[in-house]
Scaffold this motif. Structure first.
Motif, mmCIF file in Angstrom:
data_model
loop_
_atom_site.group_PDB
_atom_site.id
_atom_site.type_symbol
_atom_site.label_atom_id
_atom_site.label_comp_id
_atom_site.label_asym_id
_atom_site.label_seq_id
_atom_site.Cartn_x
_atom_site.Cartn_y
_atom_site.Cartn_z
ATOM 1 N N PRO A 210 8.663 -83.282 -110.113
ATOM 2 C CA PRO A 210 7.802 -81.951 -110.268
ATOM 3 C C PRO A 210 8.417 -81.079 -109.018
ATOM 4 O O PRO A 210 8.903 -81.455 -108.053
ATOM 5 N N VAL A 211 8.491 -79.615 -109.336
ATOM 6 C CA VAL A 211 8.521 -78.754 -108.222
ATOM 7 C C VAL A 211 7.510 -78.697 -107.394
ATOM 8 O O VAL A 211 6.452 -78.498 -108.022
ATOM 9 N N VAL A 212 7.802 -78.764 -106.072
ATOM 10 C CA VAL A 212 6.549 -78.762 -105.114
ATOM 11 C C VAL A 212 6.301 -77.406 -104.436
ATOM 12 O O VAL A 212 7.201 -77.154 -103.951
ATOM 13 N N VAL A 213 4.916 -76.981 -104.694
ATOM 14 C CA VAL A 213 4.924 -75.606 -104.158
ATOM 15 C C VAL A 213 3.645 -75.830 -103.252
ATOM 16 O O VAL A 213 2.618 -76.578 -103.470
ATOM 17 N N THR A 214 3.364 -75.010 -102.109
ATOM 18 C CA THR A 214 2.458 -74.861 -101.419
ATOM 19 C C THR A 214 2.238 -73.477 -100.600
ATOM 20 O O THR A 214 3.197 -72.674 -101.043
ATOM 21 N N GLY A 215 1.241 -73.442 -99.814
ATOM 22 C CA GLY A 215 1.306 -72.131 -99.017
ATOM 23 C C GLY A 215 -0.157 -71.964 -98.204
ATOM 24 O O GLY A 215 -0.619 -73.124 -97.910
ATOM 25 N N TYR A 216 -0.892 -70.906 -98.204
ATOM 26 C CA TYR A 216 -2.033 -70.765 -97.409
ATOM 27 C C TYR A 216 -2.842 -70.032 -98.201
ATOM 28 O O TYR A 216 -2.603 -69.073 -99.039
ATOM 29 N N VAL A 217 -4.307 -70.285 -98.141
ATOM 30 C CA VAL A 217 -5.380 -69.841 -98.776
ATOM 31 C C VAL A 217 -5.880 -68.463 -98.457
ATOM 32 O O VAL A 217 -6.391 -67.768 -99.090
ATOM 33 N N GLY A 218 -5.431 -68.005 -97.341
ATOM 34 C CA GLY A 218 -5.871 -66.537 -96.886
ATOM 35 C C GLY A 218 -4.860 -65.976 -95.677
ATOM 36 O O GLY A 218 -3.797 -66.619 -95.627
ATOM 37 N N VAL A 219 -5.530 -65.435 -94.872
ATOM 38 C CA VAL A 219 -4.780 -64.712 -93.673
ATOM 39 C C VAL A 219 -4.411 -65.886 -92.758
ATOM 40 O O VAL A 219 -5.227 -66.860 -92.600
ATOM 41 N N VAL A 220 -3.331 -65.700 -92.104
ATOM 42 C CA VAL A 220 -2.925 -67.236 -90.972
ATOM 43 C C VAL A 220 -2.898 -66.324 -89.674
ATOM 44 O O VAL A 220 -1.979 -65.435 -89.555
ATOM 45 N N TYR A 221 -3.872 -67.047 -89.147
ATOM 46 C CA TYR A 221 -4.247 -65.932 -87.800
ATOM 47 C C TYR A 221 -4.232 -67.307 -86.767
ATOM 48 O O TYR A 221 -4.354 -66.585 -85.382
ATOM 49 N N GLU A 222 -4.034 -68.346 -86.865
ATOM 50 C CA GLU A 222 -3.992 -69.385 -85.810
ATOM 51 C C GLU A 222 -3.023 -70.493 -86.278
ATOM 52 O O GLU A 222 -2.835 -70.861 -87.671
ATOM 53 N N LYS A 223 -2.720 -71.280 -85.388
ATOM 54 C CA LYS A 223 -1.924 -72.731 -85.441
ATOM 55 C C LYS A 223 -0.938 -72.374 -86.337
ATOM 56 O O LYS A 223 -0.543 -73.142 -87.239
ATOM 57 N N LEU A 224 -0.049 -71.268 -86.615
ATOM 58 C CA LEU A 224 1.041 -70.898 -87.267
ATOM 59 C C LEU A 224 2.105 -72.040 -87.236
ATOM 60 O O LEU A 224 2.381 -72.618 -88.350
ATOM 61 N N PRO A 225 2.817 -72.388 -86.055
ATOM 62 C CA PRO A 225 3.904 -73.400 -85.947
ATOM 63 C C PRO A 225 3.288 -74.721 -86.601
ATOM 64 O O PRO A 225 3.998 -75.409 -87.394
ATOM 65 N N ASP A 226 2.178 -75.123 -86.081
ATOM 66 C CA ASP A 226 1.544 -76.298 -86.541
ATOM 67 C C ASP A 226 1.475 -76.491 -88.209
ATOM 68 O O ASP A 226 1.886 -77.376 -88.837
#
Length: 452
Positions: free
Chosen positions: A117-133
């Motif tokens: 399958p094509v694999v998709v991911t992301g973030y559930v909301g605003v990204v305000y911390e631990k961005l590189p990690d």
């Protein structure tokens, strides 16, 4: 551009909490309209209850609870089995470490599959911390969705800054920014009270003092405006967990202040979109609910009472024009959002426009999958790039550095049924209840003892 296929796409969604299930299921519907959605809820401390799932408003054609081993075994079997059982798309809606473990586990499970399958991911909301990690733990998916133009810039900068391929970063929007535009008419005409909704969060702020302060100020606002209705919008009940651990539920604080509760102050659960349908002012510390309300043009206040700090996450809203204190709100102030900030955050944009790029990218990947097959998954973290970090991430999900189940790790299999399956579900519910009791009752008590 819509995804074209002779038959509906089969999309799998793996999620580990209520909010991540909401994001994953709705994202599947946005990027692959008319698809069938098969949900997997990863068992853990935040596995959503039936009540939470009903409240979310994100449905699935099939939904079941699994362990990491169950999931990897099932996805591996489907990729090597009959075409009508295989998934076309997989959405990983989990915490970063889980996503990284699944990427390595799936790379191993699919190593001889012709059509993964094509694999998709992301973030559930605003990204305000631990961005590189968090971003590097998501690297390796075919599409890493960025919820705004602002996030897309930051995501690409992180990947390019460590010599990782940034081609998977794809701009879209939060899939639950929806609903009808704000209409102030009913409140102005007296058809219903002016409604102030304070959207609270499980982990922000963290201390009893700060949470009690915010609760007191919300009730004080209700006393100052007896013709208004002040609603404390709660994410979960004390026996439930969400994405973040809630050690001090507002319900318990309110029990101690029940004699002080004004008659026009009440609690509310339920779908946030339905609550916003009759909201005239949304107040929060840093909840994603602020983006939902701004999308609908509901007056929105991001509280500055406890400071504008990274620890609170409200620093994300710098430049939005939405900061206000309870004192200012008591004086009648209503913030006016900055249009440029809204545009950079992808707010007030139609879903058709916001997800057009993601649909086009997905269509191209699906064509490649049909014609020549997709390249193997290749996460940035390997035993060469992160030998002191990756093994621990994988071990937490029972995997070795090759993505294989570790010796002695028990795989229950995806087809378990009958009494054994029922016993396992009961054990999981009991374990979750014990964990939540420890987090919400025992741990705070031990900390207080330690401060004596």
């Amino acid at each position: 551009m819509p995804v074209s296929s002779p038959t509906p796409l089969r999309v799998a969604v793996l999620a580990d909490s209520d909010t991540r299930w909401k994001w994953g299921a709705l994202t599947a519907r946005r990027i692959a309209p008319e698809s069938t959605v098969h949900g997997y809820l990863l068992w853990g401390r935040a596995t959503p209850t039936e009540r939470q799932l009903a409240e979310i408003g994100a449905d699935a054609d099939e939904l079941r609870e699994v362990s990491a081993a169950d999931f990897l075994a099932d996805l591996g079997k489907r990729a090597h089995g009959a075409a009508d059982e295989a998934f076309d798309v997989l959405v990983l809606a989990c915490v970063g470490g889980t996503i990284q473990a699944m990427l390595h586990g799936l790379a191993r499970a699919w190593r001889t599959a012709e059509r993964r399958p094509v694999v998709v991911t992301g973030y559930v909301g605003v990204v305000y911390e631990k961005l590189p990690d968090g971003l590097l733990l998501r690297h390796g998916a075919d599409l890493v969705l960025a919820n705004s133009r602002y996030d897309a810039r930051r995501f690409r900068a992180v990947y390019e800054g460590v010599r990782a391929d940034s081609g998977a970063v794809t701009e879209c929007a939060l899939p639950f920014l929806d609903g009808r535009a704000y209409d102030p008419g009913p409140a102005r005409r007296g058809e219903r009270p002016f409604r102030v909704v304070f959207a609270v969060q499980p982990s922000v702020p963290a201390t009893r003092k700060d949470r009690a302060y915010l609760l007191d100020r919300a009730m004080e606002h209700a006393r100052r405006f007896p013709d208004r209705e002040v609603v404390l919008k709660l994410r979960s009940k004390p026996s439930e967990h969400t994405t973040h651990i809630e050690e001090l539920p507002y319900q318990r604080l309110l029990e101690r202040a029940k004699d002080e509760q004004p008659p026009n102050f009440r609690l509310a659960y339920g779908n946030m979109g339905e609550v916003l349908d009759e909201t005239d002012l949304l107040v929060t510390v840093s909840s994603t609910a602020a983006l939902e309300s701004l999308h609908r043009s509901v007056p929105t206040a991001v509280l500055s009472d406890l400071g504008i700090r990274e620890q609170l996450g409200n620093h994300y809203f710098i430049g939005s024009g939405c900061f206000a204190s309870w004192d200012e709100l008591d004086a009648g102030y209503l913030p006016e959002p900055e249009s440029e900030w809204l545009a950079d955050q992808g707010i007030a944009t139609s879903h058709e426009h916001a997800f057009a790029t993601a649909r086009g990218r997905l269509a191209g990947l699906l064509d490649q999958r049909r014609q020549s097959g997709l390249l193997p998954l290749a996460p940035y973290y390997t035993v060469r790039t992160a030998p002191g970090y990756l093994p621990g991430v994988l071990a937490r999900h029972g995997l070795d550095v090759k993505g294989e189940p570790k010796a002695g790790h028990q795989e229950s299999g995806p087809d378990q049924a009958g009494m054994r399956a029922a016993s396992r579900r009961l054990l999981r519910r009991t374990a979750r209840g014990a964990y939540r009791a420890g987090v919400q009752r025992v741990a705070p008590l031990i900390r207080r003892w330690g401060q004596l």
